[in-house]
Design a protein around this motif. Structure first.
Motif, PDB file in Angstrom:
ATOM      1  N   THR A  40      28.503 -22.204  11.657  1.00 19.24           N
ATOM      2  CA  THR A  40      27.096 -22.205  12.079  1.00 19.24           C
ATOM      3  C   THR A  40      26.878 -23.354  13.057  1.00 19.24           C
ATOM      4  O   THR A  40      27.731 -24.252  13.179  1.00 19.24           O
ATOM      5  N   LEU A 100      18.523 -24.829   6.023  1.00 18.35           N
ATOM      6  CA  LEU A 100      19.039 -23.840   6.960  1.00 18.35           C
ATOM      7  C   LEU A 100      18.084 -23.619   8.120  1.00 18.35           C
ATOM      8  O   LEU A 100      18.506 -23.227   9.207  1.00 18.35           O
ATOM      9  N   GLY A 146      15.594 -19.609  12.280  1.00 24.77           N
ATOM     10  CA  GLY A 146      16.396 -19.348  11.097  1.00 24.77           C
ATOM     11  C   GLY A 146      17.132 -18.034  11.123  1.00 24.77           C
ATOM     12  O   GLY A 146      17.579 -17.567  10.084  1.00 24.77           O
ATOM     13  N   VAL A 183      22.422 -17.358  10.399  1.00 27.89           N
ATOM     14  CA  VAL A 183      22.891 -17.896   9.126  1.00 27.89           C
ATOM     15  C   VAL A 183      24.201 -17.212   8.794  1.00 27.89           C
ATOM     16  O   VAL A 183      24.348 -16.002   8.973  1.00 27.89           O
ATOM     17  N   ASP A 187      26.521 -18.867   3.608  1.00 26.14           N
ATOM     18  CA  ASP A 187      25.238 -19.507   3.286  1.00 26.14           C
ATOM     19  C   ASP A 187      24.304 -18.530   2.588  1.00 26.14           C
ATOM     20  O   ASP A 187      23.635 -18.869   1.610  1.00 26.14           O
ATOM     21  N   THR A 188      24.275 -17.306   3.105  1.00 25.44           N
ATOM     22  CA  THR A 188      23.420 -16.292   2.482  1.00 25.44           C
ATOM     23  C   THR A 188      23.868 -16.014   1.056  1.00 25.44           C
ATOM     24  O   THR A 188      23.049 -15.892   0.137  1.00 25.44           O
ATOM     25  N   TRP A 235      17.931 -12.368   6.590  1.00 19.81           N
ATOM     26  CA  TRP A 235      19.342 -12.775   6.677  1.00 19.81           C
ATOM     27  C   TRP A 235      20.259 -11.697   6.124  1.00 19.81           C
ATOM     28  O   TRP A 235      21.333 -11.444   6.666  1.00 19.81           O
TER      29      TRP A 235
END
Length: 749
Positions: free
Chosen positions: A6, A58, A199, A202, A206-207, A236
């Motif tokens: 990221t 995030l 945002g 992602v 992370d999700t 996301w």
């Protein structure tokens, strides 16, 4: 879409390169290294406040994330580590510079062979090296379109630091602005792009971590995901194609639908979660994975059924879960399932005996509940399952409190549970122990200590306590305040807490019920006592409550008590006595003893007709018709109601009219089955007449806002429509049946 890489991690990689090249002062190196370590370590599994901070992190821009570096010094006098990092960040002027960055980082990792000397290398086993290698490998494997998307997200992410960097480096900023303006890539455009799509970039990991954190929070706290988090997660998740993320998405939806009271949607989400879980494991997982997932699917299914009062289905699912866990030798799942089965039998003691109705029955014994609890405690100590030991001690305390009345023994067990909680840091069970302490102190007439125990949950544990425990403690506190003469203060406390349980159907209903209870207490205290009419209406409401709860024994005792009170008292109203006799006949009919209620209803109807008490006479006729219907005297019940219905409609007694319409419709169904030939036009005519009458009854129940009566009518209409072969009408009735609970929930929100 990248799996791990990221824009934030690219910024951390640049900071890592600067740290390894020694661009920070010795006094700030430890702080910079600590900052790097905090961002490269995994954050999966965080719950509560930490999980919410992860969501915020995030969405944060570079200025918010990298700002703490300003307190560390760099090797240039007058410049901080933050200034040095910004200077390096803005030197990345394109994808070529990004490729060069990853090439340089690949050279700082120590080679497998120690033959060549490399200055300032990082050990291959260190967390720093693992993070660098993972980012480098993923950047190399990214497709070109994904690399472009990552670079665009990085440009938008660092745009928030442009003003500070330009102030510190005016010459470089002027040169950059001249080049960027000609290409349309000015930082102002990047900031605008980030604002519009905040945002959006992602990684899948992370999700996955955030969904796991949300699921843990839902399991432990019993709340729902806030709307802001839910919207971000949905945006996301739509960009991910990972099977694990899709699986957790349905598990999160299962808890959301469960807490909101949507039983069918929760059941569907649970099935989808375990289906996706098996697919995500791939064909290599084989039958072993399926068996493991199957037992936990049954465990969640049983808990779901129990929460919606489907006790028989819950016991069946738990029996199968226990059998599967024993076969798989999963001790943790087996012990929890046995503990839950013990709770089910205590919560619903009148339930049918299941194959695993006794925990000790699994061992071939025939002992009672005390031996079962001893067995669970021994297993918990043997496997060091301390949460099971603490909850079993609380169950034993409740059993002693309810069955033997030994409060002192219960207090001792509660203290043992509290000791286990403190010794092993079982924070989620501490509020439940405080609730039991409050109940025990109430039984010992120590109201002040009970109030302190309930206040502990709100003051000490606060948001870290499960929402159900907080709700129970607050309701008991408000009730105690009302008993102390301050109903308005208790109501204000519940009203202030009501937004906290908004969307969690069971808890919202509990708070609303306590608010109604306190309002009723206040109204009774403020009204003039000794009003016979008010006393009679309250008595009727009490008996109606028992009947709706199917507590027919208590309802019969209450009716008999009121009948005895009216005997031998000259001021007693004969109409009240006859009304209680009608209720007694109705209770006999509901309990399957229609023959006992027939003579009572007939005597009440005869007396009411002789005394010209028409409202009571109509109630008695309706009860008598119900009794005749239960005795299969359908024609007599039909003729009786045909004669009385016009007068019932004139009285505008909507509840009596609705019940009579439904009873008359059931009488026509009985006539169709007993007096008409199969497949005859006469039978079809009787069924159509029954449908029309039941629909009239449904309309009357709808005017009363009696949800239970409306649902019963819809079930009858669907059954009759299927008998006639009218699938469209049956589907419409089923759709209305499913829509009514959803409408009630939306209205409550």
């Amino acid at each position: 879409m990248a799996r791990y890489l990221t824009p934030v991690r690219i910024g951390i990689l640049i900071l890592t390169e600067q740290y390894l090249s020694g661009q920070f002062a010795s006094s700030g190196q430890l702080g910079v290294l600590s900052f790097i370590a905090s961002h490269i370590t995994a954050r999966g599994g965080s719950t509560g406040k930490e999980g919410q901070d992860a969501f915020v992190g995030l969405d944060a821009n570079a200025a918010e994330i990298l700002g703490p570096l300003a307190k560390f010094a760099s090797d240039v006098p007058g410049r901080t580590a933050y200034d040095a990092l910004l200077q390096r960040l803005w030197k990345l002027d394109g994808l070529d510079a990004a490729y060069e960055l990853f090439e340089r980082l690949g050279q700082v990792i120590a080679p497998i062979s120690e033959a060549e000397e490399v200055q300032k290398v990082v050990s291959r086993a260190s967390p720093l090296s693992q993070s660098i290698r993972r980012c480098s490998v993923e950047f190399t494997r990214l497709q070109f379109a994904d690399t472009q998307a990552l670079w665009a997200a990085f440009v938008a992410w660092r745009a928030s630091t442009y003003d500070i960097w330009a102030q510190r480096n005016p010459d470089a900023a002027a040169c950059y602005a001249e080049i960027a303006t000609s290409s349309g890539d000015h930082p102002a455009n990047a900031r605008r792009s980030m604002t519009e799509e905040e945002g959006r970039y992602v990684s899948a990991e992370d999700t996955n971590d955030l969904i796991t954190s949300s699921v843990h929070h839902l399991q432990k706290m019993g709340t729902r995901v806030p709307d802001a988090m839910r919207r971000k997660l949905q945006s996301w998740i739509h960009e991910q194609r990972d099977a694990g993320v899709q699986s957790l998405q349905h598990f999160l939806a299962f808890f959301e639908h469960w807490r909101s009271g949507q039983y069918t949607m929760a059941l569907e989400s649970l099935h989808r979660y375990f289906d996706y879980s098996l697919i995500g494991k791939g064909p290599s997982g084989g039958t072993e994975n399926m068996r493991i997932y199957y037992q936990y699917a049954l465990l969640h299914l049983s808990v779901l059924h129990a929460d919606f009062d489907c006790w028989e289905e819950s016991v069946d699912a738990m029996d199968e879960c226990i059998a599967t866990a024993r076969e798989n030798q999963d001790t943790a799942c087996l012990n929890f399932a046995l503990s839950w089965l013990l709770y089910l039998r205590q919560a619903k003691p009148d339930n049918r005996v299941s194959a695993f109705g006794s925990v000790s029955g699994l061992l071939g014994g025939t002992a009672g509940e005390q031996d079962e609890i001893s067995f669970l405690k021994a297993k918990a100590r043997e496997t060091k399952h301390w949460s099971l030991l603490s909850s079993t001690l609380l169950e034993e305390a409740k059993l002693d409190m309810y069955m033997t009345g030994s409060t002192t023994k219960s207090v001792e067990l509660i203290m043992q549970s509290a000791f286990v909680n403190v010794q092993h840091d079982l924070r989620t069970l501490m509020p439940a122990t405080s609730l039991f302490e409050g109940a025990a102190f109430d039984r010992l007439a120590q109201s002040q200590l009970a109030a302190r125990a309930h206040d502990t949950i709100q003051i000490v544990y606060g948001d870290q306590a499960p929402l159900s425990d907080r709700t129970r403690s607050l309701c008991r506190t408000a009730y105690g305040i009302a008993q102390n003469g301050r109903c308005s203060a208790g109501l204000d406390m519940l009203r202030d807490f009501l937004p906290c349980v908004s969307g969690v159907l069971k808890l919202e209903q509990r708070v609303t019920a306590f608010m109604n209870l306190l309002q009723l207490m206040g109204s009774l205290r403020q009204c003039v006592l000794g009003d016979p009419e008010l006393d009679f209406e309250l008595d009727l409401l009490e008996i109606e409550l028992y009947i709706r709860q199917r507590d027919l024994d208590t309802a019969m005792k209450a009716v008999n008590a009121h009948i005895r009170q009216t005997e031998g008292h000259s001021p007693a109203d004969i109409a009240h006595r006859l009304h209680f006799l009608v209720l007694k006949s109705t209770i006999f009919a509901l309990s399957g003893q229609a023959t006992k209620g027939f003579s009572i209803a007939l005597r009440a109807a005869s007396t009411a007709a002789r005394l010209r008490l028409l409202p009571t006479l109509l109630e008695a006729i309706a009860a008598l018709a119900t009794t005749l219907k239960d005795l299969s005297e359908f024609d007599a019940a039909r003729r009786l109601l045909d004669a009385a219905l016009p007068m019932m409609i004139e009285t505008r007694h909507c509840r009596l009219t609705a019940r009579s319409f439904v009873t008359l419709g059931e009488g026509h169904v009985g006539l169709a089955g007993t007096t008409c030939a199969p497949d005859s036009s006469e039978r079809l005519q009787q069924i159509r007449a029954a449908e029309a009458l039941i629909e009239r009854g449904r309309e009357s129940y709808a005017r009363l806002e009696d949800t239970s009566g409306v649902l019963d009518c819809l079930v009858m209409e669907a059954a009759l429509a299927r008998w006639r072969g009218d699938a469209q009408l049956a589907a419409r009735a089923d759709a209305q049946y499913a829509q009514i609970p959803r409408d009630r929930h939306e209205a409550a929100e």
